[in-house]
Write a protein that holds these residues in place. Structure first.
Motif, PDB file in Angstrom:
ATOM      1  N   UNK A  58      11.410 -22.818  47.444  1.00 35.41           N
ATOM      2  CA  UNK A  58      10.035 -22.388  47.221  1.00 35.41           C
ATOM      3  C   UNK A  58       9.621 -21.331  48.240  1.00 35.41           C
ATOM      4  N   UNK A  59      10.298 -21.302  49.391  1.00 34.78           N
ATOM      5  CA  UNK A  59       9.970 -20.332  50.435  1.00 34.78           C
ATOM      6  C   UNK A  59      10.041 -18.902  49.932  1.00 34.78           C
ATOM      7  N   UNK A  60      10.992 -18.603  49.061  1.00 31.64           N
ATOM      8  CA  UNK A  60      11.139 -17.243  48.548  1.00 31.64           C
ATOM      9  C   UNK A  60       9.941 -16.849  47.696  1.00 31.64           C
ATOM     10  N   UNK A  61       9.532 -17.751  46.821  1.00 36.42           N
ATOM     11  CA  UNK A  61       8.364 -17.473  45.981  1.00 36.42           C
ATOM     12  C   UNK A  61       7.117 -17.324  46.848  1.00 36.42           C
ATOM     13  N   UNK A  62       6.974 -18.225  47.818  1.00 41.12           N
ATOM     14  CA  UNK A  62       5.795 -18.161  48.686  1.00 41.12           C
ATOM     15  C   UNK A  62       5.764 -16.860  49.486  1.00 41.12           C
ATOM     16  N   UNK A  63       6.933 -16.473  50.006  1.00 40.46           N
ATOM     17  CA  UNK A  63       6.992 -15.229  50.773  1.00 40.46           C
ATOM     18  C   UNK A  63       6.582 -14.060  49.884  1.00 40.46           C
ATOM     19  N   UNK A  64       7.092 -14.058  48.661  1.00 40.28           N
ATOM     20  CA  UNK A  64       6.826 -12.934  47.765  1.00 40.28           C
ATOM     21  C   UNK A  64       5.349 -12.877  47.378  1.00 40.28           C
ATOM     22  N   UNK A  65       4.786 -13.992  46.948  1.00 37.28           N
ATOM     23  CA  UNK A  65       3.385 -13.932  46.515  1.00 37.28           C
ATOM     24  C   UNK A  65       2.456 -13.711  47.707  1.00 37.28           C
ATOM     25  N   UNK A  66       2.882 -14.130  48.892  1.00 38.02           N
ATOM     26  CA  UNK A  66       1.981 -13.936  50.029  1.00 38.02           C
ATOM     27  C   UNK A  66       1.912 -12.469  50.455  1.00 38.02           C
ATOM     28  N   UNK A  67       2.832 -11.632  49.981  1.00 38.26           N
ATOM     29  CA  UNK A  67       2.670 -10.194  50.231  1.00 38.26           C
ATOM     30  C   UNK A  67       1.748  -9.558  49.195  1.00 38.26           C
TER      31      UNK A  67
END
Ligand SMILES: Nc1ncnc2c1ncn2[C@@H]1O[C@H](COP(=O)(O)OP(=O)(O)OP(=O)(O)O)[C@@H](O)[C@H]1O
Ligand SMILES: [Mg+2]
Lengths: 232, 251
Positions: A127-136
């Motif tokens: 989930x870290x990848x999705x979170x990193x992406x949407x948080x940008x």
């Protein structure tokens, strides 16, 4: 008569085994098997991708019906799916060539399995990848497209290959609705010559093996070319 | 800049955020600390709505997060987030990790985005790594790239959730240095960390959380020299002894 000379039946019918009556008549034999496999393979790649994405949707009114559909298809023998299509498509669209009925059935069936590979591949990316992406500030679909899928697809390749090998073999079921692919051609020749079933079906098995083996090797080569340094 | 008013959040029955009231002003550096499970990550993640709040009001950069009409992606583009586990994109090179968002969201031309990314890489001291993949970098380097990525959208706020907790001790300093430099530029920062040295040197305010509530909110000096709550005293003692002894951060 030596065992080897029995294989004369293969040599005599070799062209027919390979391409059926083509180019004078319709494509058949190995050629048609490959055609069925390649077209279904391409279609079910996209079908599986779309179904897989729908089944991991955050909206339950999307994920739920897709899972129901996927599980229904997976819970039915391929032969049944071929029969459904065989009777259903003409009822809906009028006359449909048998080979296309089979392509539809193979695509539907394989897509359902592929979708679960896609699903597992997506869920396997933390989930870290999705979170990193949407948080940008990327939208959910952008994160999926640029971040999750490229990583997931690479992990999915071995499972895809397995599924497509099954698909190549599954094309043999097309013979049941009279599509003159390799198995059907073999049955025809066997019925005509009557004397060499062992040789004929041994030959057919070898051809399937070669097709699957070639495909597996090709994809292993592709996979290595696609390799990037594995993460963390 | 960030205004929490009576914010509550639950995970099932677990009351993770209990009546949070907090105001972060522009240019302020706020450190959040507290024991494990006290809700620090949840708190900081509500600011860019990685976790939605259940009750109360949260206004970030004049955008009301409880308003359904607020464009959440627009909000997030204004906020950089740095994760404990870095979360760099492993399939992209360093430069592409940084330029992805500006190119896809702001339609910045590739060349311009790369020039800006290089500026950021120079700032975090990793210009020579532009074409490396994350797996080829040390943890400290990855985290510095992650900070550069967070800065690429020119955010107004930077959030850090335990940015040094996953690092080997010898790499912590380089990351904290980058954060300290960033603070000097006047960036608004909320930092969850147990690096009390950083809190003392850089923070304008320290918030101490326990069991979903904010127990203390003070200037670093006051917090370290004169903690009000028993829990905060315990926490500081655990963190500092036996190396330094309580009060080591107070001078
Ligand atoms: N997605 C979730 N679902 C259910 N419970 C959660 C979830 N995320 C966190 N929690 C629980 O909420 C509480 C607060 O978690 P949080 O991660 O905010 O604590 P923390 O202060 O950041 O702790 P740590 O120092 O260990 O990072 C914990 O008890 C945690 O188990
Ligand atoms: Mg945490």
């Amino acid at each position: 008569m030596s065992i080897l000379s029995n294989f004369q039946v293969i040599a005599d019918n070799f062209t027919y085994f390979m391409i059926g009556r083509w180019p004078a008549g319709p494509l058949g034999g190995v050629g048609l098997t490959l055609y069925l496999a390649v077209v279904s393979c391409i279609l079910s790649f996209f079908g599986g991708l779309i179904l897989g994405l729908l089944s991991v949707s955050r909206h339950r009114w999307i994920s739920w019906p897709s899972m129901l559909f996927i599980n229904t298809v997976r819970g039915v023998p391929l032969l049944m799916v071929i029969f459904w299509m065989y009777f259903l498509l003409p009822a809906l669209f009028g006359k449909v060539p048998e080979s296309q009925t089979v392509i539809m059935a193979l695509t539907l069936f394989t897509s359902a399995y592929m979708s679960q590979i896609v699903r597992a591949g997506i869920e396997g990316i933390g989930t870290g990848q999705m979170e990193a992406a949407v948080s940008t500030g990327l939208k959910h679909w952008q994160a999926m497209y640029y971040i999750i899928l490229p990583q997931g697809l690479r992990n999915m390749i071995p499972s895809f290959v397995n599924q497509f090998v099954s698909l190549i073999k599954d094309t043999s079921l097309a013979f049941i609705v009279g599509v003159s692919e390799l198995t059907h051609v073999g049955t025809q020749i066997n019925n005509r010559t009557m004397a060499f079933p062992t040789e004929i079906f041994f030959f057919i098995a070898v051809v399937y093996f070669i097709l699957c083996f070639a495909f597996t090797s090709l994809s292993r080569w592709l996979e290595q070319r696609l390799a990037w340094r594995k993460a963390i | 800049m960030i205004q929490f008013t009576g914010v509550h959040k639950w995970f099932k029955q677990l009351h993770v955020l209990n009546d949070i009231n907090l105001h972060v002003t522009p240019g302020e550096v706020m450190v959040v600390c507290g024991p494990s499970g006290s809700g620090k990550s949840t708190l900081i993640r509500t600011i860019n709505q990685l976790e939605p709040i259940d009750q109360g009001s949260l206004v970030v950069d004049d955008m009301d997060l409880s308003d359904k009409k607020t464009d959440i992606n627009k909000l997030r583009a204004e906020i950089g987030f740095v994760f404990q586990q870095f979360n760099l994109y492993p399939h992209l090179t360093v430069i592409n990790n940084i330029t992805l968002a500006p190119i896809k969201i702001r339609n910045t031309p590739k060349k311009e985005a790369e020039e800006q990314a290089m500026q950021l890489l120079i700032r975090v001291g990793l210009a020579e790594k532009r074409d490396a993949y994350p797996a080829q970098l040390s943890g400290g380097q990855q985290q510095r790239v992650a900070i550069a990525r967070g800065l690429a959208m020119r955010p107004k706020i930077m959030l850090f959730d335990e940015p040094t907790s996953a690092l080997d001790p010898e790499m912590i300093g380089e990351v904290l240095q980058v954060m300290q430099d960033l603070a000097k530029t006047g960036m608004t920062m909320v930092v969850v960390t147990h690096e009390m040295g950083f809190a003392r040197e850089v923070a304008h305010r320290v918030v101490f959380m326990d069991a979903g509530t904010i127990l203390e909110e003070a200037k670093p000096k006051d917090f370290f020299c004169n903690p009000q709550h028993e829990r905060a005293k315990q926490f500081l003692n655990q963190l500092l002894t036996p190396m330094h002894g309580a009060g080591a951060l107070c001078d």
